[in-house]
Design a protein around this motif. Structure first.
Motif, mmCIF file in Angstrom:
data_model
loop_
_atom_site.group_PDB
_atom_site.id
_atom_site.type_symbol
_atom_site.label_atom_id
_atom_site.label_comp_id
_atom_site.label_asym_id
_atom_site.label_seq_id
_atom_site.Cartn_x
_atom_site.Cartn_y
_atom_site.Cartn_z
ATOM 1 N N GLY A 33 0.814 -1.206 0.000
ATOM 2 C CA GLY A 33 0.000 0.000 0.000
ATOM 3 C C GLY A 33 0.844 1.250 0.000
ATOM 4 N N HIS A 34 0.334 2.288 0.693
ATOM 5 C CA HIS A 34 1.057 3.559 0.741
ATOM 6 C C HIS A 34 0.573 4.404 1.911
ATOM 7 C CE1 HIS A 34 -2.466 5.624 -1.032
ATOM 8 N NE2 HIS A 34 -2.542 4.576 -1.835
ATOM 9 N N ALA A 35 1.429 5.342 2.285
ATOM 10 C CA ALA A 35 1.098 6.370 3.274
ATOM 11 C C ALA A 35 1.366 7.704 2.592
ATOM 12 C CB ALA A 35 1.943 6.215 4.532
ATOM 13 N N THR A 36 0.334 8.527 2.475
ATOM 14 C CA THR A 36 0.395 9.737 1.665
ATOM 15 C C THR A 36 0.011 10.962 2.485
ATOM 16 O OG1 THR A 36 -0.291 8.396 -0.231
ATOM 17 C CG2 THR A 36 -0.470 10.792 -0.461
ATOM 18 N N ASN A 37 0.848 12.005 2.431
ATOM 19 C CA ASN A 37 0.496 13.263 3.075
ATOM 20 C C ASN A 37 -0.660 13.923 2.334
ATOM 21 O OD1 ASN A 37 2.437 13.203 5.093
ATOM 22 N ND2 ASN A 37 3.895 14.461 3.976
ATOM 23 N N ALA A 38 -1.621 14.449 3.074
ATOM 24 C CA ALA A 38 -2.714 15.232 2.506
ATOM 25 C C ALA A 38 -2.429 16.710 2.760
ATOM 26 C CB ALA A 38 -4.040 14.825 3.145
ATOM 27 N N ARG A 39 -2.979 17.561 1.952
ATOM 28 C CA ARG A 39 -2.749 19.006 2.080
ATOM 29 C C ARG A 39 -3.229 19.564 3.415
ATOM 30 N NH1 ARG A 39 -4.011 21.832 -3.754
ATOM 31 N NH2 ARG A 39 -2.254 20.877 -4.828
ATOM 32 N N ASP A 40 -4.223 18.934 4.013
ATOM 33 C CA ASP A 40 -4.799 19.458 5.258
ATOM 34 C C ASP A 40 -4.069 18.976 6.514
ATOM 35 O OD1 ASP A 40 -5.591 16.816 5.428
ATOM 36 O OD2 ASP A 40 -7.737 17.233 5.329
ATOM 37 N N GLY A 41 -2.934 18.284 6.352
ATOM 38 C CA GLY A 41 -2.138 17.859 7.496
ATOM 39 C C GLY A 41 -2.362 16.420 7.920
ATOM 40 N N ARG A 42 -3.354 15.749 7.347
ATOM 41 C CA ARG A 42 -3.581 14.342 7.660
ATOM 42 C C ARG A 42 -2.653 13.469 6.826
ATOM 43 N NH1 ARG A 42 -9.674 13.390 6.254
ATOM 44 N NH2 ARG A 42 -8.969 14.597 4.461
ATOM 45 N N VAL A 43 -2.592 12.193 7.199
ATOM 46 C CA VAL A 43 -1.915 11.185 6.382
ATOM 47 C C VAL A 43 -2.945 10.116 6.031
ATOM 48 C CG1 VAL A 43 -0.162 9.373 6.350
ATOM 49 C CG2 VAL A 43 0.384 11.603 7.329
ATOM 50 N N HIS A 44 -2.985 9.753 4.754
ATOM 51 C CA HIS A 44 -3.892 8.706 4.283
ATOM 52 C C HIS A 44 -3.091 7.427 4.133
ATOM 53 C CE1 HIS A 44 -6.765 7.084 0.984
ATOM 54 N NE2 HIS A 44 -7.140 6.691 2.182
ATOM 55 N N VAL A 45 -3.474 6.419 4.901
ATOM 56 C CA VAL A 45 -2.809 5.127 4.855
ATOM 57 C C VAL A 45 -3.731 4.140 4.146
ATOM 58 C CG1 VAL A 45 -1.862 3.218 6.218
ATOM 59 C CG2 VAL A 45 -1.566 5.591 6.999
ATOM 60 N N VAL A 46 -3.217 3.511 3.106
ATOM 61 C CA VAL A 46 -3.939 2.456 2.398
ATOM 62 C C VAL A 46 -3.089 1.209 2.503
ATOM 63 C CG1 VAL A 46 -4.786 1.655 0.160
ATOM 64 C CG2 VAL A 46 -5.074 4.063 0.823
ATOM 65 N N ALA A 47 -3.684 0.133 3.014
ATOM 66 C CA ALA A 47 -2.944 -1.119 3.174
ATOM 67 C C ALA A 47 -3.808 -2.277 2.723
ATOM 68 C CB ALA A 47 -2.535 -1.306 4.634
ATOM 69 N N GLU A 48 -3.194 -3.209 2.005
ATOM 70 C CA GLU A 48 -3.880 -4.425 1.567
ATOM 71 C C GLU A 48 -3.117 -5.642 2.046
ATOM 72 O OE1 GLU A 48 -4.793 -4.754 -2.569
ATOM 73 O OE2 GLU A 48 -6.147 -3.038 -2.527
ATOM 74 N N GLY A 49 -3.882 -6.650 2.415
ATOM 75 C CA GLY A 49 -3.314 -7.908 2.850
ATOM 76 C C GLY A 49 -4.324 -8.637 3.708
ATOM 77 N N PRO A 50 -3.878 -9.639 4.460
ATOM 78 C CA PRO A 50 -4.793 -10.378 5.326
ATOM 79 C C PRO A 50 -5.455 -9.456 6.354
ATOM 80 C CG PRO A 50 -2.693 -11.521 5.127
ATOM 81 C CD PRO A 50 -2.520 -10.176 4.492
ATOM 82 N N ARG A 51 -6.725 -9.699 6.636
ATOM 83 C CA ARG A 51 -7.470 -8.844 7.569
ATOM 84 C C ARG A 51 -6.750 -8.711 8.907
ATOM 85 N NH1 ARG A 51 -11.958 -6.245 9.075
ATOM 86 N NH2 ARG A 51 -13.301 -6.567 7.310
ATOM 87 N N GLN A 52 -6.231 -9.808 9.439
ATOM 88 C CA GLN A 52 -5.571 -9.768 10.741
ATOM 89 C C GLN A 52 -4.378 -8.799 10.723
ATOM 90 O OE1 GLN A 52 -4.425 -13.614 12.202
ATOM 91 N NE2 GLN A 52 -3.540 -12.793 14.070
ATOM 92 N N ALA A 53 -3.610 -8.805 9.650
ATOM 93 C CA ALA A 53 -2.460 -7.906 9.542
ATOM 94 C C ALA A 53 -2.915 -6.451 9.412
ATOM 95 C CB ALA A 53 -1.585 -8.306 8.360
ATOM 96 N N CYS A 54 -3.969 -6.212 8.641
ATOM 97 C CA CYS A 54 -4.501 -4.850 8.504
ATOM 98 C C CYS A 54 -5.050 -4.350 9.839
ATOM 99 C CB CYS A 54 -5.590 -4.800 7.435
ATOM 100 S SG CYS A 54 -4.974 -4.931 5.750
ATOM 101 N N GLU A 55 -5.736 -5.214 10.567
ATOM 102 C CA GLU A 55 -6.254 -4.826 11.880
ATOM 103 C C GLU A 55 -5.118 -4.513 12.840
ATOM 104 O OE1 GLU A 55 -8.860 -8.056 12.937
ATOM 105 O OE2 GLU A 55 -10.523 -7.204 11.779
ATOM 106 N N ARG A 56 -4.016 -5.266 12.755
ATOM 107 C CA ARG A 56 -2.856 -4.998 13.611
ATOM 108 C C ARG A 56 -2.237 -3.646 13.261
ATOM 109 N NH1 ARG A 56 -0.696 -4.280 18.088
ATOM 110 N NH2 ARG A 56 1.538 -4.643 18.208
ATOM 111 N N LEU A 57 -2.129 -3.331 11.967
ATOM 112 C CA LEU A 57 -1.611 -2.028 11.566
ATOM 113 C C LEU A 57 -2.498 -0.918 12.124
ATOM 114 C CD1 LEU A 57 0.446 -0.300 10.046
ATOM 115 C CD2 LEU A 57 -1.012 -0.533 8.010
#
Length: 92
Positions: free
Chosen positions: A35-59
């Motif tokens: 996936g990726h972690a992307t800075n947004a103009r408003d100061g947030r970070v957008h994190v997109v991650a794909e993989g097994p649900r358990q790993a995504c929940e841990r992230l």
């Protein structure tokens, strides 16, 4: 990745300019996610991650844990089936 899921998390707080995206990438790779972690103009970070649900929940737990660099005040997540359109994990 038959059991793969896609996590989209908008991370609010003091999360830009503090190594947050690098930290997120390192945790995602440890968990075997893409996936990726992307800075947004408003100061947030957008994190997109794909993989097994358990790993995504841990992230997601790690993002909310108080251990990332900076200061996370809120994480808003959404879930959908994996798209399979990402490889590796990028800081953007």
């Amino acid at each position: 990745m038959d059991d793969a899921i896609r996590l989209s998390a908008w991370v609010h707080g003091w999360v830009q300019g503090v190594g947050f995206r690098w930290w997120t990438r390192a945790r995602a790779l440890e968990l075997g996610l893409v996936g990726h972690a992307t800075n947004a103009r408003d100061g947030r970070v957008h994190v997109v991650a794909e993989g097994p649900r358990q790993a995504c929940e841990r992230l997601l737990q790690l993002l909310r844990s108080g251990t990332p660099p900076g200061r996370v005040t809120l994480v808003v997540e959404s879930w959908e089936p994996a798209r399979g359109d990402v490889t590796g994990f990028e800081e953007r």
